[in-house]
Design a protein around this motif. Structure first.
Motif, PDB file in Angstrom:
ATOM      1  N   ASP A  27       0.860  -1.186   0.000  1.00  0.00           N
ATOM      2  CA  ASP A  27       0.000   0.000   0.000  1.00  0.00           C
ATOM      3  C   ASP A  27       0.887   1.222   0.000  1.00  0.00           C
ATOM      4  OD1 ASP A  27      -2.937  -0.581   0.161  1.00  0.00           O
ATOM      5  OD2 ASP A  27      -2.261  -1.858   1.816  1.00  0.00           O
ATOM      6  N   TRP A  28       0.592   2.153  -0.923  1.00  0.00           N
ATOM      7  CA  TRP A  28       1.380   3.376  -1.030  1.00  0.00           C
ATOM      8  C   TRP A  28       0.624   4.592  -0.486  1.00  0.00           C
ATOM      9  CZ3 TRP A  28       1.532   0.154  -5.610  1.00  0.00           C
ATOM     10  CH2 TRP A  28       2.722  -0.581  -5.726  1.00  0.00           C
ATOM     11  N   GLY A  29      -0.481   4.328   0.180  1.00  0.00           N
ATOM     12  CA  GLY A  29      -1.240   5.368   0.864  1.00  0.00           C
ATOM     13  C   GLY A  29      -1.566   4.860   2.252  1.00  0.00           C
ATOM     14  N   PRO A  30      -2.821   4.972   2.688  1.00  0.00           N
ATOM     15  CA  PRO A  30      -3.201   4.412   3.991  1.00  0.00           C
ATOM     16  C   PRO A  30      -2.865   2.927   4.069  1.00  0.00           C
ATOM     17  CG  PRO A  30      -4.955   5.806   3.116  1.00  0.00           C
ATOM     18  CD  PRO A  30      -3.946   5.659   2.021  1.00  0.00           C
ATOM     19  N   GLN A  31      -2.270   2.532   5.193  1.00  0.00           N
ATOM     20  CA  GLN A  31      -1.819   1.158   5.353  1.00  0.00           C
ATOM     21  C   GLN A  31      -2.892   0.242   5.924  1.00  0.00           C
ATOM     22  OE1 GLN A  31       1.700   0.336   4.480  1.00  0.00           O
ATOM     23  NE2 GLN A  31       1.132   2.224   3.443  1.00  0.00           N
ATOM     24  N   ARG A  32      -3.902   0.838   6.545  1.00  0.00           N
ATOM     25  CA  ARG A  32      -4.938   0.043   7.195  1.00  0.00           C
ATOM     26  C   ARG A  32      -6.101   0.950   7.560  1.00  0.00           C
ATOM     27  NH1 ARG A  32      -0.834   0.973  10.867  1.00  0.00           N
ATOM     28  NH2 ARG A  32      -1.427   1.955  12.847  1.00  0.00           N
ATOM     29  N   GLY A  33      -7.223   0.350   7.905  1.00  0.00           N
ATOM     30  CA  GLY A  33      -8.348   1.076   8.464  1.00  0.00           C
ATOM     31  C   GLY A  33      -8.716   0.465   9.801  1.00  0.00           C
ATOM     32  N   ARG A  34      -9.772   1.006  10.420  1.00  0.00           N
ATOM     33  CA  ARG A  34     -10.282   0.465  11.677  1.00  0.00           C
ATOM     34  C   ARG A  34     -11.664  -0.120  11.416  1.00  0.00           C
ATOM     35  NH1 ARG A  34      -6.785  -0.638  15.794  1.00  0.00           N
ATOM     36  NH2 ARG A  34      -5.260   1.038  16.026  1.00  0.00           N
ATOM     37  N   LEU A  35     -11.847  -1.379  11.800  1.00  0.00           N
ATOM     38  CA  LEU A  35     -13.080  -2.093  11.474  1.00  0.00           C
ATOM     39  C   LEU A  35     -14.146  -1.800  12.536  1.00  0.00           C
ATOM     40  CD1 LEU A  35     -14.085  -3.922   9.204  1.00  0.00           C
ATOM     41  CD2 LEU A  35     -13.567  -5.878  10.666  1.00  0.00           C
ATOM     42  N   THR A  92     -11.375  10.197  31.076  1.00  0.00           N
ATOM     43  CA  THR A  92     -11.964   9.330  30.060  1.00  0.00           C
ATOM     44  C   THR A  92     -11.304   7.957  30.089  1.00  0.00           C
ATOM     45  OG1 THR A  92     -12.403  11.260  28.674  1.00  0.00           O
ATOM     46  CG2 THR A  92     -12.480   9.111  27.602  1.00  0.00           C
ATOM     47  N   LEU A  93      -9.973   7.930  30.273  1.00  0.00           N
ATOM     48  CA  LEU A  93      -9.244   6.657  30.341  1.00  0.00           C
ATOM     49  C   LEU A  93      -9.662   5.866  31.574  1.00  0.00           C
ATOM     50  CD1 LEU A  93      -7.079   4.682  29.444  1.00  0.00           C
ATOM     51  CD2 LEU A  93      -5.367   6.140  30.540  1.00  0.00           C
ATOM     52  N   ILE A  94      -9.795   6.554  32.718  1.00  0.00           N
ATOM     53  CA  ILE A  94     -10.207   5.873  33.949  1.00  0.00           C
ATOM     54  C   ILE A  94     -11.590   5.250  33.781  1.00  0.00           C
ATOM     55  CG2 ILE A  94     -10.840   6.260  36.354  1.00  0.00           C
ATOM     56  CD1 ILE A  94      -8.639   8.426  36.416  1.00  0.00           C
ATOM     57  N   LYS A  95     -12.486   5.982  33.127  1.00  0.00           N
ATOM     58  CA  LYS A  95     -13.849   5.505  32.921  1.00  0.00           C
ATOM     59  C   LYS A  95     -13.877   4.250  32.052  1.00  0.00           C
ATOM     60  CE  LYS A  95     -18.374   7.120  31.306  1.00  0.00           C
ATOM     61  NZ  LYS A  95     -19.125   8.280  30.746  1.00  0.00           N
ATOM     62  N   ARG A  96     -13.019   4.238  31.020  1.00  0.00           N
ATOM     63  CA  ARG A  96     -13.014   3.116  30.082  1.00  0.00           C
ATOM     64  C   ARG A  96     -12.113   1.971  30.529  1.00  0.00           C
ATOM     65  NH1 ARG A  96     -12.549   6.466  24.333  1.00  0.00           N
ATOM     66  NH2 ARG A  96     -14.561   7.527  24.484  1.00  0.00           N
ATOM     67  N   GLY A  97     -11.178   2.242  31.432  1.00  0.00           N
ATOM     68  CA  GLY A  97     -10.256   1.217  31.907  1.00  0.00           C
ATOM     69  C   GLY A  97      -8.970   1.150  31.116  1.00  0.00           C
ATOM     70  N   ARG A  98      -9.055   1.254  29.791  1.00  0.00           N
ATOM     71  CA  ARG A  98      -7.881   1.287  28.942  1.00  0.00           C
ATOM     72  C   ARG A  98      -8.263   1.877  27.589  1.00  0.00           C
ATOM     73  NH1 ARG A  98      -4.647  -2.606  28.405  1.00  0.00           N
ATOM     74  NH2 ARG A  98      -4.147  -2.480  26.201  1.00  0.00           N
ATOM     75  N   ILE A  99      -7.269   2.368  26.898  1.00  0.00           N
ATOM     76  CA  ILE A  99      -7.496   2.874  25.543  1.00  0.00           C
ATOM     77  C   ILE A  99      -7.686   1.678  24.625  1.00  0.00           C
ATOM     78  CG2 ILE A  99      -6.501   4.171  23.632  1.00  0.00           C
ATOM     79  CD1 ILE A  99      -4.815   5.694  25.706  1.00  0.00           C
ATOM     80  N   SER A 100      -8.770   1.673  23.889  1.00  0.00           N
ATOM     81  CA  SER A 100      -9.021   0.571  22.966  1.00  0.00           C
ATOM     82  C   SER A 100      -9.562   1.126  21.662  1.00  0.00           C
ATOM     83  CB  SER A 100     -10.011  -0.433  23.566  1.00  0.00           C
ATOM     84  OG  SER A 100     -11.245   0.197  23.847  1.00  0.00           O
ATOM     85  N   ALA A 101      -9.405   0.343  20.629  1.00  0.00           N
ATOM     86  CA  ALA A 101      -9.878   0.757  19.309  1.00  0.00           C
ATOM     87  C   ALA A 101     -10.348  -0.470  18.552  1.00  0.00           C
ATOM     88  CB  ALA A 101      -8.770   1.470  18.535  1.00  0.00           C
ATOM     89  N   ALA A 102     -11.148  -0.231  17.529  1.00  0.00           N
ATOM     90  CA  ALA A 102     -11.585  -1.334  16.670  1.00  0.00           C
ATOM     91  C   ALA A 102     -10.357  -1.958  16.009  1.00  0.00           C
ATOM     92  CB  ALA A 102     -12.551  -0.816  15.614  1.00  0.00           C
ATOM     93  N   PRO A 103     -10.420  -3.245  15.679  1.00  0.00           N
ATOM     94  CA  PRO A 103      -9.252  -3.903  15.086  1.00  0.00           C
ATOM     95  C   PRO A 103      -8.892  -3.313  13.728  1.00  0.00           C
ATOM     96  CG  PRO A 103     -11.193  -5.305  14.920  1.00  0.00           C
ATOM     97  CD  PRO A 103     -11.562  -4.160  15.818  1.00  0.00           C
ATOM     98  N   ALA A 104      -7.607  -3.383  13.409  1.00  0.00           N
ATOM     99  CA  ALA A 104      -7.145  -2.917  12.097  1.00  0.00           C
ATOM    100  C   ALA A 104      -7.610  -3.881  11.015  1.00  0.00           C
ATOM    101  CB  ALA A 104      -5.625  -2.807  12.089  1.00  0.00           C
ATOM    102  N   PHE A 105      -7.841  -3.330   9.819  1.00  0.00           N
ATOM    103  CA  PHE A 105      -8.248  -4.193   8.709  1.00  0.00           C
ATOM    104  C   PHE A 105      -7.593  -3.743   7.416  1.00  0.00           C
ATOM    105  CE2 PHE A 105     -11.203  -0.747   7.889  1.00  0.00           C
ATOM    106  CZ  PHE A 105     -11.347  -0.755   6.508  1.00  0.00           C
ATOM    107  N   SER A 106      -7.512  -4.666   6.482  1.00  0.00           N
ATOM    108  CA  SER A 106      -7.116  -4.381   5.104  1.00  0.00           C
ATOM    109  C   SER A 106      -7.816  -5.417   4.224  1.00  0.00           C
ATOM    110  CB  SER A 106      -5.590  -4.442   4.941  1.00  0.00           C
ATOM    111  OG  SER A 106      -5.213  -4.078   3.623  1.00  0.00           O
ATOM    112  N   PHE A 107      -7.354  -5.557   2.999  1.00  0.00           N
ATOM    113  CA  PHE A 107      -7.915  -6.537   2.076  1.00  0.00           C
ATOM    114  C   PHE A 107      -6.784  -7.339   1.448  1.00  0.00           C
ATOM    115  CE2 PHE A 107     -10.838  -2.928   2.239  1.00  0.00           C
ATOM    116  CZ  PHE A 107     -11.990  -3.574   2.658  1.00  0.00           C
ATOM    117  N   GLN A 108      -7.100  -8.485   0.922  1.00  0.00           N
ATOM    118  CA  GLN A 108      -6.073  -9.372   0.381  1.00  0.00           C
ATOM    119  C   GLN A 108      -5.207  -8.682  -0.659  1.00  0.00           C
ATOM    120  OE1 GLN A 108      -8.256 -12.778  -1.013  1.00  0.00           O
ATOM    121  NE2 GLN A 108      -8.837 -13.439   1.049  1.00  0.00           N
TER     122      GLN A 108
END
Length: 428
Positions: free
Chosen positions: A49-57, A184-200
């Motif tokens: 990939d020569w632009g964005p390497q991944r997205g968030r699912l 905000t971090l204390i409320k959530r417990g930890r920083i989390s994000a949707a998993p990274a995704f790409s395509f074949q």
């Protein structure tokens, strides 16, 4: 008829919004491919990939993957992959919770304790720079080692040249942060994000599938050279043929420079404002190496300012792309390196990759691009005014990243549809 100029992610997303609304439209793309900066390909056995390497699912994006028929091509990274920071001669784990701040070797005990004082600090101040804000909130050690490199890395920028109101406040608002980051971090417990995704076959499969669903509403090899006003709307003049396409409204979903050029005659002040926006030069050097690391990648701490390397994405770990890593060089901290020839860039990337990871590497691709800096020059966008019936959109205009492109498509389409339901007299 609505004319959309540009078949990048933004233009295609606007096309889908217009399609669902039942509007008559066409997307005109100057090049022979869709996707804009989202570009993928193969070098030997490797998908690059020569632009964005991944997205968030996110749930929204999961629905889009299905909508565009990409379920069977989807690659999803493990959710437990962390991030690393290169600091003080080694790769160190980035903490994502308060307990991890006291177990990581990325922060000293003093630095971790200083972060805990964040809730008693004030919120953003008028005209505050992003670096000053973060230093005041979490302390200089956490800023220089962690926060600054990762936030600046989103844009290839130095946060010292970025305005809180323009570049950071919208992000904090979407994250639900009012005054305290740590609350905000204390409320959530930890920083989390949707998993990274790409395509074949890489991230470009997303715009390709979006364009396929739009069919002949997308025209390639159709550069818009001129936009002119008529009594009833606008005309887009296409290429050397001089074809004139009448439109009620025109949306320029293009890079900033292209939008500025099209607006020169119809909106000279808007054109000048857009043309003055800074962009950071970035070099992407794909390398192969034997490195096993349980992480998405790493950024380089600001204390390592002598390095041209600013970060690396571990494709090998994220998407099981054998031995593949994407190294990023340049940005506002070292823009001159991007002007070097391919051999020097490749040599610099492989040497600094080995210096930081301990693994010898071989460069297989060198690519240059630019990223909207979202620095102080973006303050002027607050006063951007467009003629009725002309719209701009893109990662330089509102929130960068794939979610931002789909969000802007909705807002721009709502504006277009609002005008389309008005009579000419009401639009005036």
């Amino acid at each position: 008829m609505i004319v959309v100029v540009g078949a990048g992610i933004t233009g295609l997303a606007i096309g889908h919004e217009l399609l669902e609304s039942g509007e008559d439209f066409i997307i005109l793309e100057a090049s022979d491919r869709v996707g804009g900066v989202v570009q993928s390909g193969k070098v030997g056995e490797h998908v690059l990939d020569w632009g964005p390497q991944r997205g968030r699912l996110t749930p929204d994006f999961r629905e889009r993957v299905t909508k565009f028929g990409l379920d069977d091509e989807l690659l999803v990274a493990e959710t437990n992959l962390g991030l690393l920071i290169y600091h003080d001669g080694g790769l160190r784990r980035v903490p994502f919770s308060i307990p991890e701040m006291f177990t990581t070797d990325a922060l000293s005990l003093r630095g971790a304790i200083r972060v805990l004082l964040e809730p008693i600090t004030a919120g953003p101040r008028d005209n505050e720079r992003v670096d000053a804000y973060f230093r005041r909130k979490v302390g200089s050690e956490a800023y220089d080692t962690l926060v600054g490199p990762f936030f600046g890395g989103l844009y290839g920028s130095n946060p010292a040249d970025m305005d809180v109101e323009v570049a950071l406040a919208p992000i904090l608002s979407r994250a639900g942060v009012r005054r305290s980051l740590l609350a905000t971090l204390i409320k959530r417990g930890r920083i989390s994000a949707a998993p990274a995704f790409s395509f074949q076959d890489g991230m470009e499969r997303l715009p390709q599938a979006m364009a396929e669903a739009l069919g002949d509403r997308v025209r390639l090899g159709a550069p818009v050279e001129l936009i002119s006003a008529t009594r009833s709307g606008w005309v887009a003049t296409v290429g050397d043929t001089g074809e004139r396409i009448k439109a009620e409204q025109i949306v320029m979903a293009t890079p900033a420079l292209a939008a500025a050029t099209l607006l020169e005659h119809q909106a000279p002040r808007a054109s000048a404002t857009i043309r003055a926006l800074n962009h950071n030069p970035i070099a992407i050097v794909h390398v192969t190496a034997d490195l096993d690391a349980d992480a998405m990648g790493f950024q380089v701490a600001f204390a390592e300012s002598h390095r041209a390397l600013r970060g690396v994405t571990f494709q090998h770990c994220l998407f099981n792309r054998h031995r593949l890593f994407s190294a990023f060089l340049g940005g506002s901290l070292n823009p001159a390196i991007v002007d070097a020839d391919d051999a020097l860039l490749a040599n610099t990337a492989t040497k600094e990759f080995e210096d930081t990871t301990g693994a010898p590497a071989e460069a297989i691709s060198v690519w240059r691009t630019q990223m909207p800096a979202w620095d102080l020059s973006w303050r002027a966008l607050k006063d951007l005014r467009m003629p009725v019936g002309l719209h701009v959109a893109g990662n330089w205009h509102t929130r960068a990243g794939l979610p931002g492109r789909f969000a802007e498509a909705k807002s721009v389409t709502a504006s277009v549809l609002g005008l389309s339901t008005q009579s000419p007299d009401e639009q005036l």
